[in-house]
Scaffold this active site. Structure first.
Site, PDB file in Angstrom:
ATOM      1  N   SER A 113      -2.914   0.833  11.448  1.00 18.39           N
ATOM      2  CA  SER A 113      -3.893   1.061  12.511  1.00 18.39           C
ATOM      3  C   SER A 113      -4.275  -0.225  13.232  1.00 18.39           C
ATOM      4  O   SER A 113      -4.309  -0.283  14.469  1.00 18.39           O
ATOM      5  CB  SER A 113      -5.137   1.710  11.901  1.00 18.39           C
ATOM      6  OG  SER A 113      -6.163   1.709  12.829  1.00 18.39           O
ATOM      7  N   HIS A 139     -11.453   9.480   6.871  1.00 20.49           N
ATOM      8  CA  HIS A 139     -11.195   8.045   7.043  1.00 20.49           C
ATOM      9  C   HIS A 139     -10.678   7.680   8.433  1.00 20.49           C
ATOM     10  O   HIS A 139     -11.101   6.695   9.021  1.00 20.49           O
ATOM     11  CB  HIS A 139     -10.168   7.631   5.988  1.00 20.49           C
ATOM     12  CG  HIS A 139      -9.803   6.181   5.985  1.00 20.49           C
ATOM     13  ND1 HIS A 139     -10.726   5.186   5.745  1.00 20.49           N
ATOM     14  CD2 HIS A 139      -8.613   5.544   6.186  1.00 20.49           C
ATOM     15  CE1 HIS A 139     -10.133   4.002   5.786  1.00 20.49           C
ATOM     16  NE2 HIS A 139      -8.840   4.190   6.074  1.00 20.49           N
ATOM     17  N   ARG A 148      -0.942   8.819   9.202  1.00 18.95           N
ATOM     18  CA  ARG A 148      -0.740   7.383   9.434  1.00 18.95           C
ATOM     19  C   ARG A 148      -0.323   6.655   8.158  1.00 18.95           C
ATOM     20  O   ARG A 148      -0.888   6.867   7.090  1.00 18.95           O
ATOM     21  CB  ARG A 148      -2.051   6.769   9.935  1.00 18.95           C
ATOM     22  CG  ARG A 148      -2.007   5.260  10.073  1.00 18.95           C
ATOM     23  CD  ARG A 148      -3.297   4.736  10.636  1.00 18.95           C
ATOM     24  NE  ARG A 148      -4.404   4.930   9.750  1.00 18.95           N
ATOM     25  CZ  ARG A 148      -4.909   4.000   8.935  1.00 18.95           C
ATOM     26  NH1 ARG A 148      -4.377   2.786   8.904  1.00 18.95           N
ATOM     27  NH2 ARG A 148      -5.945   4.262   8.175  1.00 18.95           N
ATOM     28  N   ASP A 190     -16.665   9.243  20.448  1.00 22.50           N
ATOM     29  CA  ASP A 190     -17.165   9.215  21.830  1.00 22.50           C
ATOM     30  C   ASP A 190     -16.046   9.124  22.872  1.00 22.50           C
ATOM     31  O   ASP A 190     -16.116   9.760  23.925  1.00 22.50           O
ATOM     32  CB  ASP A 190     -18.130   8.035  22.042  1.00 22.50           C
ATOM     33  CG  ASP A 190     -19.378   8.140  21.180  1.00 22.50           C
ATOM     34  OD1 ASP A 190     -19.457   9.061  20.340  1.00 22.50           O
ATOM     35  OD2 ASP A 190     -20.278   7.297  21.340  1.00 22.50           O
ATOM     36  N   GLU A 213       0.851  -1.202   0.000  1.00 25.14           N
ATOM     37  CA  GLU A 213       0.000   0.000   0.000  1.00 25.14           C
ATOM     38  C   GLU A 213       0.877   1.239   0.000  1.00 25.14           C
ATOM     39  O   GLU A 213       2.104   1.145   0.108  1.00 25.14           O
ATOM     40  CB  GLU A 213      -0.944  -0.019   1.215  1.00 25.14           C
ATOM     41  CG  GLU A 213      -2.008  -1.105   1.110  1.00 25.14           C
ATOM     42  CD  GLU A 213      -2.922  -1.185   2.307  1.00 25.14           C
ATOM     43  OE1 GLU A 213      -3.005  -0.221   3.078  1.00 25.14           O
ATOM     44  OE2 GLU A 213      -3.554  -2.243   2.477  1.00 25.14           O
ATOM     45  N   ARG A 266      -0.529   8.724   1.925  1.00 28.54           N
ATOM     46  CA  ARG A 266      -1.943   9.041   1.709  1.00 28.54           C
ATOM     47  C   ARG A 266      -2.250  10.540   1.697  1.00 28.54           C
ATOM     48  O   ARG A 266      -3.092  11.001   0.941  1.00 28.54           O
ATOM     49  CB  ARG A 266      -2.711   8.379   2.851  1.00 28.54           C
ATOM     50  CG  ARG A 266      -4.037   7.889   2.450  1.00 28.54           C
ATOM     51  CD  ARG A 266      -4.597   7.031   3.536  1.00 28.54           C
ATOM     52  NE  ARG A 266      -4.401   5.627   3.247  1.00 28.54           N
ATOM     53  CZ  ARG A 266      -4.825   4.657   4.038  1.00 28.54           C
ATOM     54  NH1 ARG A 266      -5.441   4.946   5.162  1.00 28.54           N
ATOM     55  NH2 ARG A 266      -4.653   3.407   3.708  1.00 28.54           N
TER      56      ARG A 266
HETATM   57  P1  FAD Z   1     -13.550   0.227  16.082  1.00 30.76           P
HETATM   58  O1  FAD Z   1     -13.217  -0.996  15.321  1.00 30.76           O
HETATM   59  O2  FAD Z   1     -14.166   1.334  15.334  1.00 30.76           O
HETATM   60  O3  FAD Z   1     -14.469  -0.161  17.289  1.00 30.76           O
HETATM   61  C1  FAD Z   1     -15.038   0.827  18.100  1.00 30.76           C
HETATM   62  C2  FAD Z   1     -16.111   0.189  18.942  1.00 30.76           C
HETATM   63  O4  FAD Z   1     -16.538   1.089  19.952  1.00 30.76           O
HETATM   64  C3  FAD Z   1     -17.362  -0.186  18.176  1.00 30.76           C
HETATM   65  O5  FAD Z   1     -17.770  -1.437  18.652  1.00 30.76           O
HETATM   66  C4  FAD Z   1     -18.355   0.894  18.568  1.00 30.76           C
HETATM   67  O6  FAD Z   1     -19.699   0.500  18.472  1.00 30.76           O
HETATM   68  C5  FAD Z   1     -17.944   1.114  20.000  1.00 30.76           C
HETATM   69  N1  FAD Z   1     -18.330   2.396  20.583  1.00 30.76           N
HETATM   70  C6  FAD Z   1     -18.063   3.646  20.128  1.00 30.76           C
HETATM   71  N2  FAD Z   1     -18.546   4.561  20.981  1.00 30.76           N
HETATM   72  C7  FAD Z   1     -19.132   3.886  22.004  1.00 30.76           C
HETATM   73  C8  FAD Z   1     -19.821   4.262  23.176  1.00 30.76           C
HETATM   74  N3  FAD Z   1     -20.049   5.534  23.498  1.00 30.76           N
HETATM   75  N4  FAD Z   1     -20.294   3.298  23.994  1.00 30.76           N
HETATM   76  C9  FAD Z   1     -20.130   1.989  23.672  1.00 30.76           C
HETATM   77  N5  FAD Z   1     -19.498   1.566  22.570  1.00 30.76           N
HETATM   78  C10 FAD Z   1     -18.996   2.503  21.749  1.00 30.76           C
HETATM   79  N6  FAD Z   1      -6.737   0.059   9.211  1.00 30.76           N
HETATM   80  C11 FAD Z   1      -5.746  -0.803   8.889  1.00 30.76           C
HETATM   81  O7  FAD Z   1      -4.766  -0.914   9.639  1.00 30.76           O
HETATM   82  N7  FAD Z   1      -5.835  -1.565   7.765  1.00 30.76           N
HETATM   83  C12 FAD Z   1      -6.884  -1.490   6.905  1.00 30.76           C
HETATM   84  O8  FAD Z   1      -6.928  -2.197   5.915  1.00 30.76           O
HETATM   85  C13 FAD Z   1      -7.922  -0.570   7.198  1.00 30.76           C
HETATM   86  N8  FAD Z   1      -8.981  -0.442   6.367  1.00 30.76           N
HETATM   87  C14 FAD Z   1     -10.014   0.370   6.744  1.00 30.76           C
HETATM   88  C15 FAD Z   1     -11.151   0.423   5.937  1.00 30.76           C
HETATM   89  C16 FAD Z   1     -12.256   1.163   6.339  1.00 30.76           C
HETATM   90  C17 FAD Z   1     -13.475   1.240   5.478  1.00 30.76           C
HETATM   91  C18 FAD Z   1     -12.212   1.863   7.569  1.00 30.76           C
HETATM   92  C19 FAD Z   1     -13.405   2.642   8.035  1.00 30.76           C
HETATM   93  C20 FAD Z   1     -11.082   1.838   8.351  1.00 30.76           C
HETATM   94  C21 FAD Z   1      -9.973   1.092   7.940  1.00 30.76           C
HETATM   95  N9  FAD Z   1      -8.819   1.031   8.725  1.00 30.76           N
HETATM   96  C22 FAD Z   1      -7.813   0.170   8.391  1.00 30.76           C
HETATM   97  C23 FAD Z   1      -8.769   1.684  10.025  1.00 30.76           C
HETATM   98  C24 FAD Z   1      -9.084   0.630  11.095  1.00 30.76           C
HETATM   99  O9  FAD Z   1     -10.081  -0.224  10.624  1.00 30.76           O
HETATM  100  C25 FAD Z   1      -9.559   1.264  12.387  1.00 30.76           C
HETATM  101  O10 FAD Z   1      -8.709   2.301  12.768  1.00 30.76           O
HETATM  102  C26 FAD Z   1      -9.557   0.207  13.494  1.00 30.76           C
HETATM  103  O11 FAD Z   1     -10.347  -0.883  13.091  1.00 30.76           O
HETATM  104  C27 FAD Z   1     -10.076   0.812  14.774  1.00 30.76           C
HETATM  105  O12 FAD Z   1     -10.271  -0.223  15.692  1.00 30.76           O
HETATM  106  P2  FAD Z   1     -10.828   0.130  17.129  1.00 30.76           P
HETATM  107  O13 FAD Z   1     -10.993  -1.149  17.841  1.00 30.76           O
HETATM  108  O14 FAD Z   1     -10.006   1.191  17.712  1.00 30.76           O
HETATM  109  O15 FAD Z   1     -12.255   0.814  16.835  1.00 30.76           O
HETATM  110  C1  SIN Z   2      -7.324   0.494   2.618  1.00 34.88           C
HETATM  111  O1  SIN Z   2      -7.583  -0.692   2.435  1.00 34.88           O
HETATM  112  O2  SIN Z   2      -7.041   1.282   1.725  1.00 34.88           O
HETATM  113  C2  SIN Z   2      -7.378   1.026   4.007  1.00 34.88           C
HETATM  114  C3  SIN Z   2      -6.094   0.796   4.650  1.00 34.88           C
HETATM  115  C4  SIN Z   2      -5.939   1.647   5.866  1.00 34.88           C
HETATM  116  O3  SIN Z   2      -6.764   2.502   6.166  1.00 34.88           O
HETATM  117  O4  SIN Z   2      -4.920   1.458   6.545  1.00 34.88           O
END
Ligand code: FAD
Ligand code: SIN
Length: 538
Positions: free
Chosen positions: A383, A343, A378, A215, A116, A282
């Site tokens: 992530s 994003h 990033r 949040d 990437e 990016r």
């Molecule tokens: P999340 O996975 O977002 O989980 C947050 C959780 O908290 C959810 O369950 C939500 O419901 C809960 N929550 C939020 N607020 C509250 C509240 N007030 N009370 C109770 N529950 C709450 N990163 C990479 O490294 N590689 C990738 O390929 C990649 N692709 C991506 C593609 C997309 C479309 C997106 C949107 C992001 C991508 N990212 C990628 C970024 C990565 O997915 C996220 O940064 C990572 O998954 C975040 O994980 P997390 O556990 O911190 O939060």
């Molecule tokens: C993607 O698949 O392009 C998302 C990867 C990322 O957000 O790290």
């Protein structure tokens, strides 16, 4: 030991932490929708980690630092990169199945490694283009088998509960809205973990699912914790431009496999912007697209994969292929119209190497945290890796608090819950239309005034308008029935304000923050984080 550990959020960060800490303590995990609804579930590209013989931790560290534009914390980056492979192996041991390629020589376990933007090597472990779904599936399955983890869906944390412990503020749980019953309950906890993800829904167009409303950052800020670098909102360069699928991501891995960005007239343009062309970091690619759209007046650019072997495209990107086909676009025959969209939040709740926030008994992990790993931008696919590594450290560090007695809840907390559930207050509901309109207003303003390219004038105007919304919501909040939408609106307005304040504080352009009134990078004064705490200059 009765008082549990409270985890807020069920993405990769919360689930990983819960699985690890449950070996030592009972865990209550609250999540505001169904347990799989998270940014994690939508991740496409994969997890960046060093698993190939032609790669090294030094190279991954260097790529991360380069993308981060001089602001990454080297100790945090080194911890993440060096420990990454072990955490990914652990994920595989928990049942996650990643793509393998019998032809991929030199990759551990025969893993197929993708590439990437900003990466000088192939190092992205993935499950076709559905990596997040596979990770979430494996973690949820492991959590469901664990007798010491209780998961409560449709429970939205509203605010952290604070007390004083040995003269310093400590977090002792959270007030949580049972979304279906409409009542607020107190969840006392020995340790509280914010794993609430990102804040994409502060913007009108985003790749994030609707849960991403900042949040964790808002709750931490209100409780007095330090937040940092919130101005660094990452716009993903390529989301599908289509009226019926505005937020659908076209993974950067598509460019990693040879996809080319072109103008609508078919001219490639990225080589004029960066030596890495379409695989530049990016921030560079998103700004280049923004600049070309402004120059040409077009609504979108094209991402072309029609020169690639169709069978390979279908096999490597089945989700993207099928989603586009369902909208009438065969990506093996026609280029994909794409635009940037909000994003990822590189800033968040400031944490140390153990994932501790600046309040006692509070941890922040995953996208809601600001560990220092991402700096001003990033690196792709860092992530999920960051979440795995720092959740591991948080769980290990939590042991210290498990050995101590849990402090009691302060009496004000009981009063707060009583007031929230008061029948008079519960009869007084804000109209859902008002809440939706305010949310839209903030999102529209953030997109037009606090987007990829900023100016002082637009930031000032955005701050004035967002502050009006925030003040109105804060005034209403203690007098009305709490709903999930109102809780989110309050947080959206709060975090929008912090993003703008961070952007106004940073008197330079660096990484994801580009302000035409301070166009240069200023390493002399500004090679540091922007930190905001409640009470500082509000
Ligand atoms: P999340 O996975 O977002 O989980 C947050 C959780 O908290 C959810 O369950 C939500 O419901 C809960 N929550 C939020 N607020 C509250 C509240 N007030 N009370 C109770 N529950 C709450 N990163 C990479 O490294 N590689 C990738 O390929 C990649 N692709 C991506 C593609 C997309 C479309 C997106 C949107 C992001 C991508 N990212 C990628 C970024 C990565 O997915 C996220 O940064 C990572 O998954 C975040 O994980 P997390 O556990 O911190 O939060
Ligand atoms: C993607 O698949 O392009 C998302 C990867 C990322 O957000 O790290």
């Amino acid at each position: 030991m009765d008082t549990p550990v409270l985890v807020i959020g069920s993405g990769i960060a919360g689930l990983t932490y819960a699985l690890k800490v449950a070996e030592h303590a009972p865990v209550v995990l609250v999540t505001k929708k169904e347990h799989t609804e998270s940014n994690t579930n939508y991740a496409q590209g994969g997890i960046a980690t060093v698993m190939a013989v032609d790669d090294s931790p030094e190279l991954h560290i260097q790529d991360t630092l380069t993308a981060g534009a001089g602001l990454c914390h080297l100790d945090a980056v080194t911890q993440m990169v060096r420990e990454g492979p072990e955490r990914v192996r652990e994920l595989i041991a928990w049942g996650a199945q990643f793509s393998r390629d019998p032809r991929s020589e030199g990759a551990e376990m025969g893993l197929a490694l993708g590439r990437e933007g900003g990466h000088t090597r192939r190092r992205i472990v993935h499950a076709q283009d559905r990596t997040g779904q596979e990770v979430e599936r494996a973690l949820v399955a492991a959590v469901q088998c664990h007798s010491r983890i209780r998961v409560l869906e449709h429970h939205a944390a509203v605010d952290l509960l604070l007390t004083q412990e040995a003269g310093v503020p400590a977090v002792v749980g959270a007030a949580v809205l049972d979304v279906r019953m409409g009542r607020v309950d107190l969840f006392p906890a020995r340790v509280t973990v914010l794993a609430t993800g990102g804040c994409g829904h502060i913007y009108l167009h985003t790749t994030n699912p609707a849960i991403a409303t900042g949040d964790g950052v808002a709750m931490a800020y209100r409780a007095g914790a330090a937040t940092g670098n919130l101005e660094f909102i990452q716009f993903h360069p390529t989301t599908l431009y289509h009226p019926e699928a505005r937020s659908f991501l076209i993974s950067e891995a598509v460019r990693g496999e040879g996809g080319i960005l072109k103008l609508r007239n078919g001219t490639p343009f990225m080589d004029a912007y960066h030596p890495m062309g379409c695989l530049a970091p990016r921030d560079v690619v998103a700004r280049a697209i923004d600049s070309e759209l402004k120059r040409t007046g077009d609504d979108y650019v094209l991402l072309d994969v029609t020169h690639l072997e169709p069978e390979r495209v279908r096999h490597r990107f089945p989700q993207i292929y099928e989603r586009c086909l369902s909208l009438g676009l065969d990506i093996t025959r026609e280029p994909i119209p794409v635009v940037p969209a909000a994003h990822y939040s590189c800033g968040g709740v400031v944490t140390d190497l153990r994932a501790r926030a600046s309040l006692r008994r509070l941890y922040a992990v995953g996208e809601t945290a600001c560990t220092g790993v991402h700096g001003a931008n990033r690196l792709a696919s860092n992530s999920l890796l960051e979440a795995l590594v720092f959740a591991h450290h948080a769980a290990r560090d939590t042991q210290e608090f498990l050995a101590e007695p849990a402090p009691p809840l302060p009496s004000e907390a009981e009063a707060l819950a009583r007031a929230a559930n008061d029948p008079h207050r519960r009869a007084n509901e804000v109209s859902p239309e008002f809440v939706a309109q305010m949310r839209r207003l903030v999102q529209t303003l953030m997109l037009s005034h606090v987007g990829i390219v900023r100016t002082d004038g637009r930031l000032d105007q955005a701050l004035r308008e967002v502050t009006l919304v925030r003040n109105a919501v804060e005034a209403l909040f203690p007098t009305v029935r709490l709903t999930a939408d109102l809780v989110e609106l309050r947080n959206i307005a709060q975090v929008a304000q912090l993003i703008i304040r961070g952007a106004l504080m940073r008197r330079e352009s660096r990484g994801l923050h580009c302000n035409t009134d301070c166009p240069d990078r200023d390493d002399e004064h500004w090679q540091r984080d922007t930190i905001l705490r409640r009470g500082d200059g509000e």
